[in-house]
Enzyme design. Structure first.
Site, PDB file in Angstrom:
ATOM      1  N   VAL A  44       0.831  -1.200   0.000  1.00  0.00           N
ATOM      2  CA  VAL A  44       0.000   0.000   0.000  1.00  0.00           C
ATOM      3  C   VAL A  44       0.870   1.257   0.000  1.00  0.00           C
ATOM      4  CG1 VAL A  44      -1.847   1.259   1.190  1.00  0.00           C
ATOM      5  CG2 VAL A  44      -1.899  -1.238   1.114  1.00  0.00           C
ATOM      6  N   CYS A  45       1.972   1.240   0.715  1.00  0.00           N
ATOM      7  CA  CYS A  45       2.873   2.402   0.739  1.00  0.00           C
ATOM      8  C   CYS A  45       3.462   2.649  -0.647  1.00  0.00           C
ATOM      9  CB  CYS A  45       3.988   2.202   1.763  1.00  0.00           C
ATOM     10  SG  CYS A  45       3.394   2.153   3.472  1.00  0.00           S
ATOM     11  N   THR A  46       3.838   1.586  -1.312  1.00  0.00           N
ATOM     12  CA  THR A  46       4.378   1.718  -2.667  1.00  0.00           C
ATOM     13  C   THR A  46       3.312   2.292  -3.598  1.00  0.00           C
ATOM     14  OG1 THR A  46       5.913  -0.107  -2.283  1.00  0.00           O
ATOM     15  CG2 THR A  46       5.464   0.474  -4.581  1.00  0.00           C
ATOM     16  N   LEU A  49       2.804   6.157  -2.738  1.00  0.00           N
ATOM     17  CA  LEU A  49       3.892   7.045  -3.126  1.00  0.00           C
ATOM     18  C   LEU A  49       4.107   7.063  -4.637  1.00  0.00           C
ATOM     19  CD1 LEU A  49       6.327   6.479  -0.152  1.00  0.00           C
ATOM     20  CD2 LEU A  49       4.556   8.206  -0.429  1.00  0.00           C
TER      21      LEU A  49
END
Length: 156
Positions: A44-46, A49
């Site tokens: 999810v972070c990838t 961002l």
């Protein structure tokens, strides 16, 4: 304690992936989008961002600086930034002081990890005040990019 819209943004100085100190106050006169994210190299972070990377023109047109912040080391963040070709600064809040000041820190995260940044989005306006605040309890959720972009357009 969480920050709220209208209050002065807590100042911070954190190191970026080039080992340089970055302070919020150095962006006075610009809008700043601060994105706290739990951990580099997670799905999810990838996604979050890379969405910012792919739409960086929207933020640049709003005279906004984007700062991604996590509790990862600056070395981990450097590798993540390189692998994902991110075109904005990533800052290490390894000591967790900044996430705590913004009310964006999990006491307990998955796998019994403590002190991980909550996925959050804050817009700091040109005068250094909080103009938008979104702190998500579920790390699987993404910030409301439509609302963020609308607020930045309003502030531009």
């Amino acid at each position: 304690m969480a920050v709220t819209v209208g209050q002065a943004a807590p100042n911070f100085t954190l190191f970026n992936t080039e080992k340089q100190p970055v302070s919020l106050e150095q962006y006075k006169g610009k809008n700043v989008l601060i994105l706290f994210f739990p951990l580099a190299f997670t799905g999810v972070c990838t996604t979050e961002l890379c969405n910012i990377r792919d739409n960086i023109g929207v933020y640049n047109n709003a005279n906004a600086e984007v700062l991604g912040i996590s509790v990862d080391s600056l070395f981990t963040l450097g590798k993540f930034k390189e692998e994902q070709n991110l075109n904005f600064q990533l800052l290490s809040d390894f000591n967790k002081d900044t996430a705590a000041a913004y009310g964006a820190l999990y006491e307990n995260f998955v796998l019994d990890m403590r002190g991980v940044a909550k996925r959050s989005a804050f817009i700091v306006d040109k005068d250094g005040n909080i103009a938008y605040a979104e702190v998500l309890e579920s790390a699987g959720d993404l910030p409301d990019f439509t609302a963020i972009q609308a607020k930045l357009a309003e502030l531009a």
